[in-house]
Design a protein around this motif. Structure first.
Motif, PDB file in Angstrom:
ATOM      1  N   VAL A  93      46.957  79.181 -50.862  1.00 59.28           N
ATOM      2  CA  VAL A  93      46.118  79.086 -49.658  1.00 59.28           C
ATOM      3  C   VAL A  93      45.016  78.051 -49.858  1.00 59.28           C
ATOM      4  N   ALA A  94      44.440  77.998 -51.047  1.00 58.75           N
ATOM      5  CA  ALA A  94      43.387  77.009 -51.317  1.00 58.75           C
ATOM      6  C   ALA A  94      43.919  75.587 -51.157  1.00 58.75           C
ATOM      7  N   LEU A  95      45.089  75.323 -51.744  1.00 57.59           N
ATOM      8  CA  LEU A  95      45.676  73.982 -51.627  1.00 57.59           C
ATOM      9  C   LEU A  95      46.025  73.656 -50.177  1.00 57.59           C
ATOM     10  N   ALA A  96      46.637  74.618 -49.492  1.00 57.12           N
ATOM     11  CA  ALA A  96      47.034  74.379 -48.103  1.00 57.12           C
ATOM     12  C   ALA A  96      45.814  74.194 -47.200  1.00 57.12           C
ATOM     13  N   GLY A  97      44.802  75.043 -47.385  1.00 56.63           N
ATOM     14  CA  GLY A  97      43.616  74.959 -46.537  1.00 56.63           C
ATOM     15  C   GLY A  97      42.863  73.660 -46.706  1.00 56.63           C
ATOM     16  N   LEU A  98      42.670  73.227 -47.942  1.00 53.22           N
ATOM     17  CA  LEU A  98      41.953  71.975 -48.180  1.00 53.22           C
ATOM     18  C   LEU A  98      42.784  70.770 -47.740  1.00 53.22           C
ATOM     19  N   TRP A  99      44.107  70.852 -47.904  1.00 53.41           N
ATOM     20  CA  TRP A  99      44.970  69.769 -47.428  1.00 53.41           C
ATOM     21  C   TRP A  99      44.875  69.651 -45.908  1.00 53.41           C
ATOM     22  N   LEU A 100      44.868  70.767 -45.219  1.00 53.89           N
ATOM     23  CA  LEU A 100      44.738  70.743 -43.759  1.00 53.89           C
ATOM     24  C   LEU A 100      43.362  70.212 -43.349  1.00 53.89           C
ATOM     25  N   ALA A 101      42.327  70.635 -44.067  1.00 56.97           N
ATOM     26  CA  ALA A 101      40.976  70.151 -43.761  1.00 56.97           C
ATOM     27  C   ALA A 101      40.897  68.641 -43.946  1.00 56.97           C
ATOM     28  N   ARG A 102      41.622  68.124 -44.922  1.00 54.96           N
ATOM     29  CA  ARG A 102      41.647  66.672 -45.158  1.00 54.96           C
ATOM     30  C   ARG A 102      42.419  65.944 -44.069  1.00 54.96           C
ATOM     31  N   ARG A 103      43.513  66.526 -43.586  1.00 58.67           N
ATOM     32  CA  ARG A 103      44.414  65.835 -42.666  1.00 58.67           C
ATOM     33  C   ARG A 103      44.004  65.937 -41.199  1.00 58.67           C
ATOM     34  N   THR A 104      43.284  66.983 -40.826  1.00 58.78           N
ATOM     35  CA  THR A 104      42.967  67.144 -39.413  1.00 58.78           C
ATOM     36  C   THR A 104      42.087  66.003 -38.916  1.00 58.78           C
ATOM     37  N   ALA A 105      42.358  65.560 -37.700  1.00 61.65           N
ATOM     38  CA  ALA A 105      41.633  64.410 -37.160  1.00 61.65           C
ATOM     39  C   ALA A 105      40.217  64.770 -36.737  1.00 61.65           C
ATOM     40  N   ASP A 106      40.016  65.995 -36.301  1.00 63.68           N
ATOM     41  CA  ASP A 106      38.723  66.438 -35.777  1.00 63.68           C
ATOM     42  C   ASP A 106      37.888  67.037 -36.897  1.00 63.68           C
ATOM     43  N   ASP A 107      36.695  66.490 -37.104  1.00 66.24           N
ATOM     44  CA  ASP A 107      35.819  66.981 -38.164  1.00 66.24           C
ATOM     45  C   ASP A 107      35.422  68.434 -37.920  1.00 66.24           C
ATOM     46  N   ARG A 108      35.317  68.829 -36.654  1.00 70.54           N
ATOM     47  CA  ARG A 108      34.965  70.222 -36.363  1.00 70.54           C
ATOM     48  C   ARG A 108      36.023  71.165 -36.914  1.00 70.54           C
ATOM     49  N   HIS A 109      37.281  70.828 -36.698  1.00 71.02           N
ATOM     50  CA  HIS A 109      38.361  71.658 -37.226  1.00 71.02           C
ATOM     51  C   HIS A 109      38.374  71.625 -38.754  1.00 71.02           C
ATOM     52  N   GLY A 110      38.089  70.461 -39.326  1.00 70.86           N
ATOM     53  CA  GLY A 110      38.084  70.338 -40.777  1.00 70.86           C
ATOM     54  C   GLY A 110      37.031  71.227 -41.419  1.00 70.86           C
ATOM     55  N   VAL A 111      35.837  71.248 -40.856  1.00 74.01           N
ATOM     56  CA  VAL A 111      34.762  72.082 -41.397  1.00 74.01           C
ATOM     57  C   VAL A 111      35.129  73.558 -41.306  1.00 74.01           C
ATOM     58  N   LEU A 112      35.665  73.974 -40.168  1.00 70.02           N
ATOM     59  CA  LEU A 112      36.048  75.375 -39.992  1.00 70.02           C
ATOM     60  C   LEU A 112      37.192  75.754 -40.938  1.00 70.02           C
ATOM     61  N   LEU A 113      38.123  74.841 -41.152  1.00 70.46           N
ATOM     62  CA  LEU A 113      39.213  75.112 -42.089  1.00 70.46           C
ATOM     63  C   LEU A 113      38.684  75.267 -43.515  1.00 70.46           C
ATOM     64  N   ALA A 114      37.722  74.431 -43.888  1.00 71.92           N
ATOM     65  CA  ALA A 114      37.135  74.542 -45.222  1.00 71.92           C
ATOM     66  C   ALA A 114      36.408  75.877 -45.381  1.00 71.92           C
ATOM     67  N   ALA A 115      35.638  76.269 -44.371  1.00 77.60           N
ATOM     68  CA  ALA A 115      34.924  77.543 -44.431  1.00 77.60           C
ATOM     69  C   ALA A 115      35.900  78.710 -44.514  1.00 77.60           C
ATOM     70  N   CYS A 116      36.935  78.658 -43.696  1.00 74.97           N
ATOM     71  CA  CYS A 116      37.944  79.719 -43.678  1.00 74.97           C
ATOM     72  C   CYS A 116      38.661  79.813 -45.027  1.00 74.97           C
ATOM     73  N   THR A 117      38.979  78.666 -45.605  1.00 76.17           N
ATOM     74  CA  THR A 117      39.654  78.651 -46.905  1.00 76.17           C
ATOM     75  C   THR A 117      38.787  79.283 -47.982  1.00 76.17           C
ATOM     76  N   ALA A 118      37.505  78.951 -47.981  1.00 79.31           N
ATOM     77  CA  ALA A 118      36.590  79.525 -48.976  1.00 79.31           C
ATOM     78  C   ALA A 118      36.503  81.036 -48.829  1.00 79.31           C
ATOM     79  N   LEU A 119      36.426  81.514 -47.603  1.00 79.60           N
ATOM     80  CA  LEU A 119      36.327  82.957 -47.372  1.00 79.60           C
ATOM     81  C   LEU A 119      37.606  83.678 -47.781  1.00 79.60           C
ATOM     82  N   LEU A 120      38.735  83.027 -47.603  1.00 73.96           N
ATOM     83  CA  LEU A 120      40.007  83.649 -47.966  1.00 73.96           C
ATOM     84  C   LEU A 120      40.187  83.730 -49.476  1.00 73.96           C
ATOM     85  N   VAL A 121      39.909  82.666 -50.188  1.00 73.67           N
ATOM     86  CA  VAL A 121      40.259  82.610 -51.612  1.00 73.67           C
ATOM     87  C   VAL A 121      39.162  83.156 -52.518  1.00 73.67           C
TER      88      VAL A 121
END
Length: 349
Positions: A229-257
């Protein structure tokens, strides 16, 4: 407000040179779990009697809720008028993570405001990233946003955040050298000090896995899942075009792992709801708001080891936040895959 009492005890230990990680307070025998730098910030909590201190934390967290709502609206690109801000703050206080933060006297809202304020500053702003580093110095989980900045190739901000974090470590080490050595070489790795990972309070992957398996120490079953999940979440945060989505994905990944993500750690539901609302996804925003207000985990029997003996149909009620987090990652992955397929089709048409 049990956590207020812990913070006060930490501040007293820091001021008097006591053993920062050797005490427990309250009937739940809660220890200090934050870095020494945080204990230095808690020294002023010893200047007030406990009733006054609780009143300060109550008022402060209500104001911080308003601040987080305002920052979330700015983050989503939809600034609020004063009446709308007041109404949104009143509603946000009923979201379980926010309510629990106020109830326990926690500092989650303050840290979320620090991080979100830093991320919404204009590009090129002076010392942009420093607030993220300070937040990580108080409570380590915001360090995920340093990794996010690196992945987004915002190297200057990442360097500033890293320097600020290193500064907090240095300040803690100089002021409380014995406590710093104890924390960074020993206490940091004692995740059991924070609490029981399997109780419904813990809305991380480890908590969900422990309850699903009925095993208080899921070990490899959790570690492998968390790494993926950590690898997938950070990869998605890197690839998403919208910075808003990237920040939320990073926060969500941290809370999950994170091994322990208490329900009140999920105050990032506020910017999530703001982004969904700003994007016109009102029904989804309403559904997510209901999920964060429903408090389903508290409706289940959870005394003693009952959390480990929940029937299958109660498992989703016991882990609503990690299930939502996984769903968000899956939806973002599907959207990125669809966009890639569409781009390939247009390229070779």
């Amino acid at each position: 407000m049990a956590d207020v009492l812990v913070y006060r005890a930490e501040g007293r230990a820091a001021a008097r040179g006591g053993d920062l990680y050797g005490f427990t307070v309250t009937e739940w025998r809660l220890p200090a779990t934050y870095p020494p730098f945080a204990a230095l910030l808690f020294v002023p909590t010893t200047w007030l009697p406990v009733p006054a201190l609780k009143a300060v934390f109550l008022a402060g967290n209500v104001l911080l809720t308003a601040c987080l709502v305002r920052l979330s609206a700015r983050f989503a690109g939809k600034p609020l008028t004063l009446p709308a801000l007041c109404a949104a703050t009143a509603l946000a206080l009923w979201l379980e993570p926010v309510f629990q933060t106020v109830l326990f006297g926690q500092i989650n809202l303050a840290l979320a405001c620090l991080v979100l304020w830093d991320l919404t500053r204009p590009p090129g702003a002076r010392l942009r990233g420093a607030a993220i580093g300070v937040a990580a110095g108080v409570k380590l989980t915001p360090a995920v946003f340093v990794a996010y900045l690196l992945l987004r190739r915002r190297y200057r901000e990442a360097a500033t955040a890293t320097a600020a974090f290193a500064g907090t470590v240095a300040v803690g080490g100089l002021a409380l050298p014995a406590a710093a050595l104890d924390f960074w070489t020993r206490r940091l790795y004692e995740t059991g000090r924070v609490g029981k990972a399997w109780i419904v309070d813990n809305q991380s992957l480890q908590g969900m896995t422990a309850r699903l398996l009925g095993d208080p120490a899921p070990g490899p079953a959790w570690a492998v899942t968390a790494a993926a999940v950590a690898l997938a979440g950070l990869w998605l945060a890197r690839r998403t075009a919208d910075d808003r989505h990237g920040v939320l994905l990073a926060a969500c990944t941290a809370l999950l792992v994170s091994p322990i993500s208490w329900s009140h750690h999920w105050v990032w539901c506020v910017p999530l709801l703001a982004v969904l609302w700003a994007e016109g996804r009102t029904r989804l925003a309403a559904a997510v708001a209901v999920l964060f207000a429903a408090r389903t985990m508290w409706l289940l029997p959870h005394e003693g080891d009952l959390d480990l003996r929940l029937p299958w149909w109660q498992q989703p009620l016991a882990s609503p936040y990690p299930l939502l987090g996984l769903a968000l990652l899956a939806v973002c992955a599907a959207q990125l895959s669809a966009r890639s397929s569409s781009a390939s089709t247009i390229r070779y048409a």
